[in-house]
Design a protein around this motif. Sequence first.
Motif, PDB file in Angstrom:
ATOM      1  N   ALA B   8       4.611  -2.565   5.988  1.00 49.18           N
ATOM      2  CA  ALA B   8       3.248  -2.675   6.532  1.00 49.18           C
ATOM      3  C   ALA B   8       3.277  -3.402   7.887  1.00 49.18           C
ATOM      4  O   ALA B   8       4.087  -3.056   8.740  1.00 49.18           O
ATOM      5  N   ALA B   9       2.409  -4.402   8.083  1.00 44.53           N
ATOM      6  CA  ALA B   9       2.322  -5.072   9.385  1.00 44.53           C
ATOM      7  C   ALA B   9       3.637  -5.745   9.774  1.00 44.53           C
ATOM      8  O   ALA B   9       3.925  -5.908  10.965  1.00 44.53           O
ATOM      9  N   GLU B  12       5.726  -3.017  11.220  1.00 46.56           N
ATOM     10  CA  GLU B  12       5.197  -2.680  12.536  1.00 46.56           C
ATOM     11  C   GLU B  12       5.583  -3.722  13.573  1.00 46.56           C
ATOM     12  O   GLU B  12       6.018  -3.391  14.681  1.00 46.56           O
ATOM     13  N   SER B  78      -2.620  -5.444  -0.203  1.00 51.26           N
ATOM     14  CA  SER B  78      -4.023  -5.004  -0.111  1.00 51.26           C
ATOM     15  C   SER B  78      -4.214  -3.638  -0.752  1.00 51.26           C
ATOM     16  O   SER B  78      -4.952  -2.798  -0.247  1.00 51.26           O
ATOM     17  N   GLY B  79      -3.549  -3.426  -1.877  1.00 54.55           N
ATOM     18  CA  GLY B  79      -3.749  -2.174  -2.616  1.00 54.55           C
ATOM     19  C   GLY B  79      -5.053  -2.189  -3.395  1.00 54.55           C
ATOM     20  O   GLY B  79      -5.833  -3.135  -3.311  1.00 54.55           O
TER      21      GLY B  79
ATOM     22  N   TYR D  47      -2.384   4.314   2.561  1.00 50.87           N
ATOM     23  CA  TYR D  47      -1.727   3.329   1.689  1.00 50.87           C
ATOM     24  C   TYR D  47      -0.221   3.486   1.787  1.00 50.87           C
ATOM     25  O   TYR D  47       0.306   4.595   1.712  1.00 50.87           O
ATOM     26  N   LYS D 121      -2.942  -1.388   2.657  1.00 48.13           N
ATOM     27  CA  LYS D 121      -3.970  -0.442   3.094  1.00 48.13           C
ATOM     28  C   LYS D 121      -4.118  -0.560   4.598  1.00 48.13           C
ATOM     29  O   LYS D 121      -4.195  -1.674   5.140  1.00 48.13           O
ATOM     30  N   ARG D 122      -4.184   0.570   5.270  1.00 42.47           N
ATOM     31  CA  ARG D 122      -4.464   0.571   6.697  1.00 42.47           C
ATOM     32  C   ARG D 122      -5.740   1.357   6.939  1.00 42.47           C
ATOM     33  O   ARG D 122      -5.844   2.517   6.559  1.00 42.47           O
ATOM     34  N   TRP D 132      -4.184  -2.739   9.785  1.00 40.70           N
ATOM     35  CA  TRP D 132      -3.703  -3.157   8.474  1.00 40.70           C
ATOM     36  C   TRP D 132      -4.684  -4.147   7.889  1.00 40.70           C
ATOM     37  O   TRP D 132      -5.146  -5.056   8.575  1.00 40.70           O
ATOM     38  N   GLN D 133      -4.964  -3.996   6.585  1.00 36.03           N
ATOM     39  CA  GLN D 133      -5.816  -4.954   5.902  1.00 36.03           C
ATOM     40  C   GLN D 133      -4.929  -5.942   5.189  1.00 36.03           C
ATOM     41  O   GLN D 133      -3.996  -5.540   4.501  1.00 36.03           O
TER      42      GLN D 133
END
Lengths: 80, 80, 149, 149
Positions: B8-9, B12, B78-79, D47, D121-122, D132-133
């Motif tokens: 994720a972030a 990135e 954050s699912g 996701y 989650k984005r 991105w969350q």
Amino acid sequence: MVTVLFFAAAKEAAGMELLRLEVSQSLSLLQLQQRVLQLVPALQPLQSLLLWAVNNQYAVPAQVIESGDTVACFPPVSGG
Amino acid sequence: MVTVLFFAAAKEAAGMELLRLEVSQSLSLLQLQQRVLQLVPALQPLQSLLLWAVNNQYAVPAQVIESGDTVACFPPVSGG
Amino acid sequence: MIQLTDQPLDYAAITESVRDPAAGAVVLFLGTVREFTAGQQTEQLEYEAYREMALASLQQLVQEAASMYPLVKVAVVHRLGVLQLTDVAVAIAVSTPHRAQAFAAGQWLIDTLKQRVPIWKREHYVDGRVQWQHPSQEAAVAPVVGEAS
Amino acid sequence: MIQLTDQPLDYAAITESVRDPAAGAVVLFLGTVREFTAGQQTEQLEYEAYREMALASLQQLVQEAASMYPLVKVAVVHRLGVLQLTDVAVAIAVSTPHRAQAFAAGQWLIDTLKQRVPIWKREHYVDGRVQWQHPSQEAAVAPVVGEAS
């Protein structure tokens, strides 16, 4: 005239689905209950359990019953 | 050798999906984290946010990392 | 969607009816026919309703729920007649912006339905006995506030 | 049924998988893609998961739930990839003997999934931004006990 409907265990105990009563003057739900229990003694053992509704709403004993009203008499509900 | 995965972030920011590190001796997760942040400075702004897992389990900084372990580094989940 | 029906419930259609772009959460509750209750084995169940009052009562329930919870959409369907094991007796679906609201609203709706809505269940046991179910007398005295089961 | 999938969720099949004669209650939770969050308009969501750990984590979640609640059956499926408005991101179905247990178990499962399971989650907003969350930093410090959102 007042219609009294019976459901579930009350219908079974009463041995009837409905009763039509002539009412010469307006009376309270409590008075009507007493008349129904007198007319249908088979309901008396259930008396403390029974719920009463007037025109599709639960009603208190003091509620005034008018000619044309529909009263329902039934045991505690058990849907769901 | 230890594999470090980014998600994720973190993926990135790091600009990479994984990193393979030679480890000559066993070290703590904390020591490994410091090495990763030094090698990939782009992760430093996220540092206080990052979560770390070892072999598919969240891990404490004192956990000992052995050669062959898979470490993962990612932001709060954050699912759902 | 607020209904009483003699047909098997299509809970997927009921769930679809509450999906909405304004909702982040959907909760569906199904009441299903359980085989054993307090050690007694059920063969089938039978539901009877005072249909006119039950429908009015369900509508009022949904209105109250909408005043208490930020419902996007809601559906309540109760089946009547004879049901077999695992059949769905009642389906309640709600959608809300966030999940905690959906769980709370769904639970309030089924709890309150069981206290108020004039529907009665008759158990047909495997041993041949047939018995109307009704909750304790305390619940009977105050159907609007008591917990029915 | 514990799954991660790139395909649209068949929540009716997921619900069917938990129906059982020992259960009187089924609760299904669906997390769906909402259009507006804090005034921002979402066009689609994406996701991503650490699949191996996410699956292990979901299995552990279900085991813990089974030790806390009298689950008859349980199913948890999370979708990954790009989702459009109203699409189902996660479906959790549980069956239990009585209804309060089903609501409690369903809510515990989704709350804990959101705290622990490595899925991200984005948001793709209508105005073109992609973001991105992730929940607040306190939750990050203690993912196992904090409330993630």
